[in-house]
Design a protein around this motif. Structure first.
Motif, PDB file in Angstrom:
ATOM      1  N   VAL A 228     -21.507  25.254  63.319  1.00 21.65           N
ATOM      2  CA  VAL A 228     -21.796  25.024  64.735  1.00 21.65           C
ATOM      3  C   VAL A 228     -20.570  24.417  65.421  1.00 21.65           C
ATOM      4  O   VAL A 228     -20.132  24.848  66.484  1.00 21.65           O
ATOM      5  CB  VAL A 228     -23.003  24.073  64.878  1.00 21.65           C
ATOM      6  CG1 VAL A 228     -23.229  23.722  66.340  1.00 21.65           C
ATOM      7  CG2 VAL A 228     -24.253  24.704  64.279  1.00 21.65           C
ATOM      8  N   PHE A 229     -20.027  23.428  64.758  1.00 10.11           N
ATOM      9  CA  PHE A 229     -18.935  22.640  65.305  1.00 10.11           C
ATOM     10  C   PHE A 229     -17.685  23.489  65.547  1.00 10.11           C
ATOM     11  O   PHE A 229     -16.917  23.249  66.482  1.00 10.11           O
ATOM     12  CB  PHE A 229     -18.657  21.520  64.302  1.00 10.11           C
ATOM     13  CG  PHE A 229     -17.631  20.540  64.717  1.00 10.11           C
ATOM     14  CD1 PHE A 229     -17.465  20.174  66.033  1.00 10.11           C
ATOM     15  CD2 PHE A 229     -16.822  19.956  63.766  1.00 10.11           C
ATOM     16  CE1 PHE A 229     -16.514  19.253  66.398  1.00 10.11           C
ATOM     17  CE2 PHE A 229     -15.874  19.033  64.114  1.00 10.11           C
ATOM     18  CZ  PHE A 229     -15.715  18.690  65.438  1.00 10.11           C
ATOM     19  N   SER A 230     -17.484  24.513  64.712  1.00 11.78           N
ATOM     20  CA  SER A 230     -16.274  25.340  64.815  1.00 11.78           C
ATOM     21  C   SER A 230     -16.540  26.619  65.600  1.00 11.78           C
ATOM     22  O   SER A 230     -15.714  27.532  65.561  1.00 11.78           O
ATOM     23  CB  SER A 230     -15.766  25.677  63.416  1.00 11.78           C
ATOM     24  OG  SER A 230     -16.723  26.475  62.734  1.00 11.78           O
ATOM     25  N   GLY A 231     -17.657  26.692  66.278  1.00 15.35           N
ATOM     26  CA  GLY A 231     -17.969  27.892  67.035  1.00 15.35           C
ATOM     27  C   GLY A 231     -18.156  29.113  66.142  1.00 15.35           C
ATOM     28  O   GLY A 231     -17.938  30.244  66.564  1.00 15.35           O
ATOM     29  N   GLY A 232     -18.539  28.878  64.900  1.00  8.30           N
ATOM     30  CA  GLY A 232     -18.814  29.983  63.985  1.00  8.30           C
ATOM     31  C   GLY A 232     -17.631  30.394  63.120  1.00  8.30           C
ATOM     32  O   GLY A 232     -17.764  31.257  62.256  1.00  8.30           O
ATOM     33  N   TYR A 233     -16.452  29.794  63.322  1.00  8.23           N
ATOM     34  CA  TYR A 233     -15.274  30.201  62.548  1.00  8.23           C
ATOM     35  C   TYR A 233     -15.262  29.645  61.134  1.00  8.23           C
ATOM     36  O   TYR A 233     -14.604  30.157  60.261  1.00  8.23           O
ATOM     37  CB  TYR A 233     -13.985  29.828  63.283  1.00  8.23           C
ATOM     38  CG  TYR A 233     -13.655  30.825  64.364  1.00  8.23           C
ATOM     39  CD1 TYR A 233     -12.979  32.000  64.053  1.00  8.23           C
ATOM     40  CD2 TYR A 233     -14.051  30.614  65.680  1.00  8.23           C
ATOM     41  CE1 TYR A 233     -12.692  32.929  65.035  1.00  8.23           C
ATOM     42  CE2 TYR A 233     -13.770  31.528  66.672  1.00  8.23           C
ATOM     43  CZ  TYR A 233     -13.093  32.689  66.344  1.00  8.23           C
ATOM     44  OH  TYR A 233     -12.826  33.610  67.306  1.00  8.23           O
TER      45      TYR A 233
END
Lengths: 134, 263
Positions: B95-100
């Motif tokens: 979540v924190f990495s925008g899915g990356y």
């Protein structure tokens, strides 16, 4: 949106990081606040509970509530009862870049960070030389 | 006489330093610890922890919890407690990495991108709990430092490998009580997949993230590498308490604003 999200989680990570500061190690156990009663989740919400991080001040655990890929709530589930003063003690040392032309021999380094090597790659690595005291 | 003094963490009975290199998890984990850590068994505890993690989390061992979970032969309830802990952390990081950052980089459950940094950070914690205030653990190129350089009070000095020249350093990072994690293609080729394209990311030669926790720094470096240069720069700049230094394939570099530079 991502920035806001990042800020929320980093605040939590930052809190745990501060609590983890280990310069002032004490061996005494400290009182721990009782775990709180959690509010129920609304439909569409999903809770993620972090593991308990053992810090020198006691155990810390956080819980995030996610809705539509956004963090909507952060709860500190468990925290040491006595923290307010102690949190202020930790002084964070900002990392510093030393950019001179470098060879491993001249740089007085303690360790090497790089793309993950295999155990085969390790043999040829600078870290291997450091480990063997070369 | 030594026996006149109380033997405690503050007055170690054993002095000097020990270096140890342990082959585990497909790489080598290097320790720089006080000799006391060997004497009191905490170095051994940390090494045993790493082998336990390898047995439970290796996707290459058919009987590991992670392999059995990926094959749907067991559920999380049937796994070691730490498996749920890692899944939770990976979910938050996704979540924190925008899915990356993902625990299923190729579509199959494989939390290896988180496990090594987390396990190495935990090693440093094991040593701290036993009383060490100055040690360094390097898991295959990802480093967790505790305290400062032994004796001197100076920060630890961690060299960043030059991705274009094997055996050379690009620069040195000085850091105390911090982790230094690097993702790149120099050792194992283009192995970090951009989960949105399904193809290996190759826009950066390497990216180094420095901050308090190795579990996070390592995951942030992996996510930033998958993002590619422009998004990685914007994203790492937004991280509070974590700084990044990137080397591009053409040798150009950039860094986030929180690094101070030596004169």
């Amino acid at each position: 949106m991502r920035r806001v999200l990042a800020a929320v989680v980093v605040t939590v990570a930052g809190l745990v990081a501060l609590l983890s500061f280990r310069t002032h190690v004490t061996s005494s156990e400290r009182a721990v606040a009782s775990p709180r009663q959690l509010p129920p989740l609304s439909p569409g919400e999903h809770a993620v509970t972090g593991h308990t991080v053992t810090t020198v001040y006691g155990p810390v655990q956080v819980r995030l509530v996610e809705r539509a890929r956004m963090i909507v709530a952060v709860t500190i589930l468990q925290h040491p009862a006595e923290t307010a003063m102690d949190i202020q003690i930790g002084q964070y040392a900002f990392p510093r870049l030393v950019g001179e032309t470098l060879t491993a021999q001249s740089a007085r380094i303690d360790s090497v960070s790089g793309a993950t090597y295999t155990s085969g790659g390790y043999i040829q690595s600078l870290q291997s030389a450091l480990d063997s005291g070369a | 006489m030594l026996s006149d003094f109380p033997v405690s963490a503050a007055f170690p009975a054993v002095t000097g330093r020990v270096r140890h290199a342990e082959p585990v998890m497909g790489t080598v984990v290097s320790f720089d610890v006080p000799a006391q850590a060997r004497a009191d068994g905490s170095l051994n505890d940390a090494i045993r922890w790493l082998h336990w993690v390898d047995r439970v989390f290796s996707p290459y061992r058919p009987d590991s919890d992670v392999a059995l979970l990926a094959a749907a032969e067991i559920t999380v309830d049937g796994c070691a407690d730490e498996v749920a802990e890692v899944i939770t952390a990976c979910a938050a990081l996704r979540v924190f990495s925008g899915g990356y950052f993902t625990a299923a980089p190729s579509g199959v459950f494989d939390p290896s991108g988180y496990v090594k940094g987390w396990a190495v950070e935990r090693c440093a914690e094991i040593l701290s709990r036993a009383g060490s205030v100055s040690h360094l653990v390097n898991g295959g190129g990802d480093v967790q430092c505790a305290g400062r350089r032994p004796g001197s009070g100076e920060p630890w000095r961690v060299g960043i490998a030059d991705p274009a020249r094997r055996g050379s350093l690009a620069l040195v990072v000085e850091a105390a009580d911090s982790a230094v994690a690097t993702s790149g293609t120099a050792e194992r080729g283009a192995h970090i997949v951009d989960p949105f394209t399904g193809r290996p990311a190759s826009g950066l030669a390497s990216i180094t993230v420095v901050g308090r926790s190795l579990a996070l720094a390592d995951a942030f470096a992996t996510a930033a590498f998958a993002m590619g240069p422009s998004l990685a720069r914007e994203w790492t700049e937004s991280l509070d308490g974590y700084e990044a230094y990137a080397i591009m394939p053409d040798g150009e570099t950039w860094q986030t604003g929180g690094f101070t530079t030596a004169e």
